[in-house]
Design an enzyme around this catalytic site. Structure first.
Site, short mmCIF file in Angstrom:
data_model
loop_
_atom_site.label_atom_id
_atom_site.label_comp_id
_atom_site.label_asym_id
_atom_site.label_seq_id
_atom_site.Cartn_x
_atom_site.Cartn_y
_atom_site.Cartn_z
N SER A 92 -7.62 5.84 -11.21
CA SER A 92 -8.70 4.92 -10.82
C SER A 92 -9.98 5.34 -11.52
O SER A 92 -10.17 6.54 -11.79
CB SER A 92 -8.91 4.98 -9.30
N TYR A 121 -10.36 10.28 -1.94
CA TYR A 121 -9.67 9.33 -2.82
C TYR A 121 -10.00 9.64 -4.28
O TYR A 121 -9.11 9.73 -5.13
CB TYR A 121 -10.09 7.90 -2.47
N1 LIG Z 1 -7.36 -2.55 -6.22
C1 LIG Z 1 -8.27 -1.84 -6.86
O1 LIG Z 1 -9.44 -2.25 -6.98
C2 LIG Z 1 -7.88 -0.54 -7.50
C3 LIG Z 1 -8.82 0.11 -8.32
C4 LIG Z 1 -8.50 1.31 -8.91
C5 LIG Z 1 -7.24 1.86 -8.71
N2 LIG Z 1 -6.34 1.24 -7.90
C6 LIG Z 1 -5.03 1.89 -7.72
O2 LIG Z 1 -4.02 0.95 -8.05
C7 LIG Z 1 -2.84 1.23 -7.31
C8 LIG Z 1 -2.36 -0.04 -6.63
O3 LIG Z 1 -3.37 -0.41 -5.71
P1 LIG Z 1 -3.47 -1.88 -5.06
O4 LIG Z 1 -4.89 -2.28 -5.14
O5 LIG Z 1 -2.41 -2.77 -5.59
O6 LIG Z 1 -3.17 -1.46 -3.55
P2 LIG Z 1 -2.47 -2.29 -2.38
O7 LIG Z 1 -2.79 -3.73 -2.55
O8 LIG Z 1 -2.90 -1.63 -1.12
O9 LIG Z 1 -0.92 -2.04 -2.66
C9 LIG Z 1 -0.41 -0.74 -2.53
C10 LIG Z 1 1.10 -0.78 -2.52
O10 LIG Z 1 1.57 0.52 -2.13
C11 LIG Z 1 2.45 0.39 -1.04
N3 LIG Z 1 2.31 1.53 -0.13
C12 LIG Z 1 1.22 1.89 0.57
N4 LIG Z 1 1.47 2.98 1.30
C13 LIG Z 1 2.77 3.30 1.08
C14 LIG Z 1 3.62 4.32 1.55
N5 LIG Z 1 3.22 5.22 2.43
N6 LIG Z 1 4.89 4.37 1.09
C15 LIG Z 1 5.36 3.45 0.22
N7 LIG Z 1 4.59 2.45 -0.26
C16 LIG Z 1 3.31 2.37 0.16
C17 LIG Z 1 2.05 -0.88 -0.36
O11 LIG Z 1 3.12 -1.35 0.41
P3 LIG Z 1 2.84 -2.29 1.71
O12 LIG Z 1 2.56 -3.64 1.14
O13 LIG Z 1 4.07 -2.17 2.47
O14 LIG Z 1 1.63 -1.72 2.39
C18 LIG Z 1 1.69 -1.77 -1.55
O15 LIG Z 1 2.84 -2.32 -2.12
C19 LIG Z 1 -3.22 2.35 -6.32
O16 LIG Z 1 -2.78 3.59 -6.83
C20 LIG Z 1 -4.74 2.29 -6.29
O17 LIG Z 1 -5.31 3.53 -5.96
C21 LIG Z 1 -6.63 0.04 -7.30
#
Ligand SMILES: NC(=O)c1ccc[n+]([C@@H]2O[C@H](COP(=O)([O-])OP(=O)(O)OC[C@H]3O[C@@H](n4cnc5c(N)ncnc54)[C@H](OP(=O)(O)O)[C@@H]3O)[C@@H](O)[C@H]2O)c1
Length: 239
Positions: free
Chosen positions: A116, A129
């Site tokens: 990130s 985080y």
């Molecule tokens: N969105 C942003 O702005 C952003 C920015 C920078 C970096 N990131 C990084 O990008 C990656 C994806 O983020 P996202 O925004 O797509 O997040 P998200 O919408 O919260 O999706 C996260 C995914 O991880 C799964 N998950 C969460 N906890 C889990 C667990 N304990 N065991 C197994 N699966 C689990 C969730 O499953 P469920 O649907 O079942 O909860 C979901 O499929 C992350 O590493 C995040 O840190 C995101």
């Protein structure tokens, strides 16, 4: 490519797997695993991956704070520490440990680690985080140096905001793209950049940030996150 999806909600996994199967006519497999737990998780994943040639590993799973908060005031702090380090750090190490040996045998493979932009600078009020994502970035860069000559690509992906459940951004914009737009752009950088912001708008933000002294960047992030925290607190009081 055939796709193995690993996450914790069986229903969601089955839905995405069937969408992928229908749209791309490829085989899919799902493995239900909670990366917050450590017992058995990786033994079960290892068993699920047995016999499969994994060409691309995407370490995407991650959790953040519900809102920016001072470290000691993070709700359910002890549980958050365990969960966040297990999900954001341990999963990347353990999944790489499971999949990399096969890639080395075949002298090819791609590991995409989703860090990130919050891991590029210490980000106050998202401290834990931010630190977990700095780990992912360092781990990826070290690993790339170790295995590049063996035909392995390891990429550190450092997004700013993407419109997902985590960011709570519903409407994508130019600088806060949808996951589809972001992933399409980011995949275009694989093999070209070992460390990437993933898309042009995020690269531009990163470029602007790169001119700031680290202390200025930290002060700016503190101020911004204090504002987000204040808005969150106000909303909570009103409800
Ligand atoms: N969105 C942003 O702005 C952003 C920015 C920078 C970096 N990131 C990084 O990008 C990656 C994806 O983020 P996202 O925004 O797509 O997040 P998200 O919408 O919260 O999706 C996260 C995914 O991880 C799964 N998950 C969460 N906890 C889990 C667990 N304990 N065991 C197994 N699966 C689990 C969730 O499953 P469920 O649907 O079942 O909860 C979901 O499929 C992350 O590493 C995040 O840190 C995101």
């Amino acid at each position: 490519m055939k796709v193995v999806l690993i996450s914790r909600s069986k229903e969601k996994l089955d839905k995405v797997a069937s969408e992928i199967r229908e749209k791309y006519q490829v085989e899919t497999k799902v493995i239900v695993a909670d990366f917050g737990e450590t017992e058995d998780t990786y033994t079960r994943i290892k068993a699920g991956l047995e016999g499969l040639e994994i060409g691309v590993l995407v370490n995407n799973v991650g959790i953040s704070y519900a809102y920016p908060e001072y470290f000691l005031d993070v709700p359910d702090l002890d549980k958050t520490i365990d969960q966040m380090t297990n999900i954001n750090i341990l999963s990347v190490c353990k999944m790489t440990r499971l999949v990399l040996p096969g890639m080395l045998e075949r002298s090819k493979g791609v590991v995409l680690n989703i860090a990130s932009a919050a891991g590029m600078y210490p980000t106050p009020l998202l401290t834990l985080y931010s630190a977990t994502k700095a780990f992912v970035d360092f781990f990826s860069r070290g690993l790339q140096a170790e295995y590049k000559s063996k035909g392995i690509i390891v990429q550190s992906v450092l997004p700013y905001y993407v419109a997902t459940k985590m960011s709570k951004i519903r409407k994508p914009t130019f600088d806060k793209p949808s996951p589809e737009m972001y992933v399409r752009a980011a995949l275009g950088t694989v093999g070209l950049q070992s460390r990437t912001s993933g898309c042009i708008p995020h690269a531009l933000i990163g470029w602007i940030f790169s001119f700031l002294p680290t202390s200025t960047a930290i002060n700016f992030l503190m101020k911004k996150n204090k504002q987000i925290r204040a808005r969150h607190m106000k909303k909570m009081k009103e409800n």
